[in-house]
Design an enzyme around this catalytic site. Structure first.
Site, mmCIF file in Angstrom:
data_model
loop_
_atom_site.group_PDB
_atom_site.id
_atom_site.type_symbol
_atom_site.label_atom_id
_atom_site.label_comp_id
_atom_site.label_asym_id
_atom_site.label_seq_id
_atom_site.Cartn_x
_atom_site.Cartn_y
_atom_site.Cartn_z
ATOM 1 N N GLY A 14 -10.367 0.992 -11.893
ATOM 2 C CA GLY A 14 -9.435 0.549 -12.936
ATOM 3 C C GLY A 14 -10.096 -0.453 -13.864
ATOM 4 O O GLY A 14 -10.777 -1.368 -13.412
ATOM 5 N N ARG A 75 -12.771 7.427 -12.213
ATOM 6 C CA ARG A 75 -12.708 7.575 -10.756
ATOM 7 C C ARG A 75 -13.390 8.906 -10.450
ATOM 8 O O ARG A 75 -13.237 9.858 -11.207
ATOM 9 C CB ARG A 75 -11.250 7.524 -10.297
ATOM 10 C CG ARG A 75 -10.652 6.120 -10.536
ATOM 11 C CD ARG A 75 -9.411 5.880 -9.723
ATOM 12 N NE ARG A 75 -9.082 4.459 -9.727
ATOM 13 C CZ ARG A 75 -8.152 3.897 -10.494
ATOM 14 N NH1 ARG A 75 -7.448 4.631 -11.318
ATOM 15 N NH2 ARG A 75 -7.924 2.612 -10.421
ATOM 16 N N ASP A 106 -12.536 -2.922 -5.207
ATOM 17 C CA ASP A 106 -12.865 -2.586 -3.827
ATOM 18 C C ASP A 106 -13.569 -1.216 -3.679
ATOM 19 O O ASP A 106 -14.645 -1.121 -3.082
ATOM 20 C CB ASP A 106 -11.524 -2.625 -3.059
ATOM 21 C CG ASP A 106 -11.632 -2.151 -1.649
ATOM 22 O OD1 ASP A 106 -11.864 -2.997 -0.786
ATOM 23 O OD2 ASP A 106 -11.492 -0.934 -1.421
ATOM 24 N N THR A 128 -11.191 -6.606 -10.980
ATOM 25 C CA THR A 128 -9.957 -5.822 -10.829
ATOM 26 C C THR A 128 -8.792 -6.758 -11.080
ATOM 27 O O THR A 128 -8.846 -7.927 -10.678
ATOM 28 C CB THR A 128 -9.827 -5.198 -9.424
ATOM 29 O OG1 THR A 128 -8.448 -4.823 -9.212
ATOM 30 C CG2 THR A 128 -10.221 -6.146 -8.295
ATOM 31 N N ASP A 130 -6.169 -6.700 -9.564
ATOM 32 C CA ASP A 130 -5.411 -6.855 -8.300
ATOM 33 C C ASP A 130 -5.767 -8.108 -7.500
ATOM 34 O O ASP A 130 -4.991 -8.521 -6.640
ATOM 35 C CB ASP A 130 -5.622 -5.629 -7.405
ATOM 36 C CG ASP A 130 -5.210 -4.327 -8.075
ATOM 37 O OD1 ASP A 130 -4.355 -4.372 -8.968
ATOM 38 O OD2 ASP A 130 -5.756 -3.269 -7.703
ATOM 39 N N ASP A 132 -7.742 -8.363 -5.051
ATOM 40 C CA ASP A 132 -7.607 -7.995 -3.638
ATOM 41 C C ASP A 132 -8.940 -7.986 -2.886
ATOM 42 O O ASP A 132 -9.080 -7.286 -1.891
ATOM 43 C CB ASP A 132 -6.913 -6.629 -3.521
ATOM 44 C CG ASP A 132 -7.661 -5.519 -4.251
ATOM 45 O OD1 ASP A 132 -8.600 -5.841 -5.015
ATOM 46 O OD2 ASP A 132 -7.306 -4.344 -4.076
ATOM 47 N N ARG A 174 -1.576 -2.671 -6.611
ATOM 48 C CA ARG A 174 -1.877 -1.652 -5.589
ATOM 49 C C ARG A 174 -1.289 -2.059 -4.238
ATOM 50 O O ARG A 174 -0.092 -2.218 -4.150
ATOM 51 C CB ARG A 174 -3.385 -1.419 -5.491
ATOM 52 C CG ARG A 174 -3.678 -0.041 -4.908
ATOM 53 C CD ARG A 174 -5.132 0.257 -4.871
ATOM 54 N NE ARG A 174 -5.654 0.451 -6.209
ATOM 55 C CZ ARG A 174 -6.528 1.386 -6.542
ATOM 56 N NH1 ARG A 174 -6.969 2.230 -5.637
ATOM 57 N NH2 ARG A 174 -6.977 1.480 -7.766
HETATM 58 P P1 ADP Z 1 -11.447 0.187 -7.760
HETATM 59 O O1 ADP Z 1 -12.913 0.006 -7.821
HETATM 60 O O2 ADP Z 1 -10.749 -0.386 -8.937
HETATM 61 O O3 ADP Z 1 -10.867 -0.243 -6.427
HETATM 62 P P2 ADP Z 1 -11.186 2.977 -6.891
HETATM 63 O O4 ADP Z 1 -10.733 2.622 -5.515
HETATM 64 O O5 ADP Z 1 -10.463 4.074 -7.587
HETATM 65 O O6 ADP Z 1 -11.142 1.757 -7.903
HETATM 66 O O7 ADP Z 1 -12.723 3.342 -6.795
HETATM 67 C C1 ADP Z 1 -13.466 3.693 -7.933
HETATM 68 C C2 ADP Z 1 -14.487 4.751 -7.590
HETATM 69 O O8 ADP Z 1 -15.417 4.217 -6.627
HETATM 70 C C3 ADP Z 1 -13.944 6.005 -6.904
HETATM 71 O O9 ADP Z 1 -13.410 6.943 -7.811
HETATM 72 C C4 ADP Z 1 -15.191 6.544 -6.235
HETATM 73 O O10 ADP Z 1 -16.026 7.204 -7.151
HETATM 74 C C5 ADP Z 1 -15.872 5.264 -5.775
HETATM 75 N N1 ADP Z 1 -15.501 4.979 -4.376
HETATM 76 C C6 ADP Z 1 -14.306 4.539 -3.914
HETATM 77 N N2 ADP Z 1 -14.309 4.417 -2.577
HETATM 78 C C7 ADP Z 1 -15.534 4.799 -2.164
HETATM 79 C C8 ADP Z 1 -16.177 4.909 -0.884
HETATM 80 N N3 ADP Z 1 -15.528 4.592 0.234
HETATM 81 N N4 ADP Z 1 -17.453 5.335 -0.859
HETATM 82 C C9 ADP Z 1 -18.109 5.639 -1.993
HETATM 83 N N5 ADP Z 1 -17.563 5.571 -3.222
HETATM 84 C C10 ADP Z 1 -16.310 5.147 -3.315
HETATM 85 O O1 F6P Z 2 -6.503 -1.321 -9.372
HETATM 86 C C1 F6P Z 2 -5.902 -1.586 -10.588
HETATM 87 C C2 F6P Z 2 -4.613 -0.814 -10.718
HETATM 88 O O2 F6P Z 2 -4.044 -1.092 -11.988
HETATM 89 C C3 F6P Z 2 -3.572 -1.050 -9.616
HETATM 90 O O3 F6P Z 2 -2.878 -2.261 -9.784
HETATM 91 C C4 F6P Z 2 -2.715 0.188 -9.742
HETATM 92 O O4 F6P Z 2 -2.090 0.492 -8.527
HETATM 93 C C5 F6P Z 2 -3.710 1.259 -10.117
HETATM 94 O O5 F6P Z 2 -4.851 0.587 -10.655
HETATM 95 C C6 F6P Z 2 -3.205 2.248 -11.115
HETATM 96 O O6 F6P Z 2 -4.165 3.216 -11.305
HETATM 97 P P1 F6P Z 2 -4.149 4.273 -12.518
HETATM 98 O O7 F6P Z 2 -4.578 3.562 -13.749
HETATM 99 O O8 F6P Z 2 -5.102 5.316 -12.081
HETATM 100 O O9 F6P Z 2 -2.735 4.756 -12.633
#
Ligand code: ADP
Ligand code: F6P
Length: 322
Positions: A14, A75, A106, A128, A130, A132, A174
């Site tokens: 995000g 993502r 994360d 982020t 969040d 978190d 989230r």
């Molecule tokens: P954020 O970084 O904001 O928490 P996401 O959880 O959607 O957002 O993760 C972003 C991208 O990071 C995912 O679409 C994926 O490509 C990669 N990713 C997430 N989790 C993993 C994981 N456990 N191992 C490897 N890559 C990951």
């Molecule tokens: O991680 C940031 C965040 O905005 C969360 O607060 C929310 O749950 C999620 O991303 C929303 O994701 P998307 O933009 O894919 O709808």
């Protein structure tokens, strides 16, 4: 010979206000030390597609004040597989990238750790809305998002007061309640519902009715998306109390906007520190800020822990909203 001469930087997951300020810091600090800095567009998706761009000092001009990310973000499910990660590492090596700064939340930092397992030195910069992640008091983007929510609460409060209504406001976060807690406390909300602390709808209704009995004709209830549906909670309140209740889901307006000074400063400090670490041959680290100081954590350890909600603050918010 230095451990790195050519490094990469990407934003992932995000978007968060301040990501651009972090990119700027990585690029400018890197170039200041004579490194080649390569931007990777669209996060891990772009890495798999080899979307590389060479940064110059000028390419990060006029972005410190902009929300979103000039590198774009994405993502990418494919990158969660060992094959995807191996391909990502191979693409970096082919491009001559000897170290990578990952700016994201994360999930993105888990992706960075995966690359490290394939031999790529990595440093994570937590970004982020969040908030978190452990290992830092604040993630980049959180302060801006909280200020955006507080501004929304202020506006909704005008209508709540004028019409003597109850408002339920659902905010992002989230699985975490940090945005709800900080914005709820700053916005003077009557109740703050967060996923970390189980709530009892009877108690919320009791508080509403107690307020009503002493002449309080409007209320604001903040619901973190991870705690439940603002719509359902609002409908239940309306059904059980007969109070004129309105529901606002703030949604993605919490993700954009010009970053606050705090987020820009945080992003500048953390981005620069990431360069220092890669230049000293460090890997699998996350930079953060604790008690005002820039700190370095072990990325693996950070990702094993869960960020706690500040319960003391949550209790205080309850007392002040009596
Ligand atoms: P954020 O970084 O904001 O928490 P996401 O959880 O959607 O957002 O993760 C972003 C991208 O990071 C995912 O679409 C994926 O490509 C990669 N990713 C997430 N989790 C993993 C994981 N456990 N191992 C490897 N890559 C990951
Ligand atoms: O991680 C940031 C965040 O905005 C969360 O607060 C929310 O749950 C999620 O991303 C929303 O994701 P998307 O933009 O894919 O709808």
């Amino acid at each position: 010979m230095r451990p790195v001469e050519r490094i990469g930087v990407l934003t992932s997951g995000g978007d968060a206000p301040g990501m651009n300020a972090a990119i700027r810091a990585v690029v400018r600090k890197g170039i200041y030390h004579g490194l080649d800095v390569i931007g990777i567009r669209r996060g891990y998706l772009g890495l798999l597609k080899k979307e590389f761009v060479r940064f110059t000092l000028g390419s990060v001009g006029d972005i410190i004040q902009r929300g979103g990310t000039i590198l774009h973000t994405a993502r990418c499910e494919e990158f969660k597989t060992p094959e995807g990660q191996a391909q990502g590492a191979a693409n970096l090596k082919e491009e001559g990238i000897e170290g990578l700064v990952v700016i994201g939340g994360d999930g993105s930092l888990r992706g960075a750790l995966a690359l490290a397992r394939f031999g790529i030195p990595v440093v994570g910069v937590p970004a982020t809305i969040d908030n978190d992640l452990p290992g830092t008091d604040y993630t980049i983007g959180f302060d801006t998002a909280v200020n955006t929510v507080v501004e929304a609460i202020n506006k909704i409060r005008d209508t709540a007061t004028s019409h003597e209504r109850t408002f339920v406001i659902e905010v992002m976060g989230r699985h975490a309640g940090h945005i709800a807690l900080y914005a709820g406390l700053a916005g003077g909300a009557e109740s703050i519902l967060v996923p970390e602390i189980p709530y009892d709808i009877d108690e919320i209704i009791f508080k509403l009715e107690r307020g009503l009995n002493r002449g309080k004709s409007h209320s604001i209830i903040i619901v973190a998306e991870g705690a439940g549906s603002g719509l359902e909670i609002g409908q239940e309140i309306r059904r059980r109390t007969g109070l004129e209740t309105r529901i606002t889901i703030l949604g993605h307006l919490q993700r954009g906007g010009t970053p606050t000074a705090l987020d820009r400063i945080l992003a500048s400090r953390l981005g620069a520190k990431a360069i220092d670490l890669l230049m000293s041959g460090e890997t699998k680290k996350m930079v953060g800020v604790v008690n005002g100081e820039v700190v370095v954590s072990d990325l693996e350890e950070v990702l094993q822990k869960k960020r706690e909600l500040n319960r003391e603050m949550w209790e205080l918010a309850g007392i002040l909203a009596i």
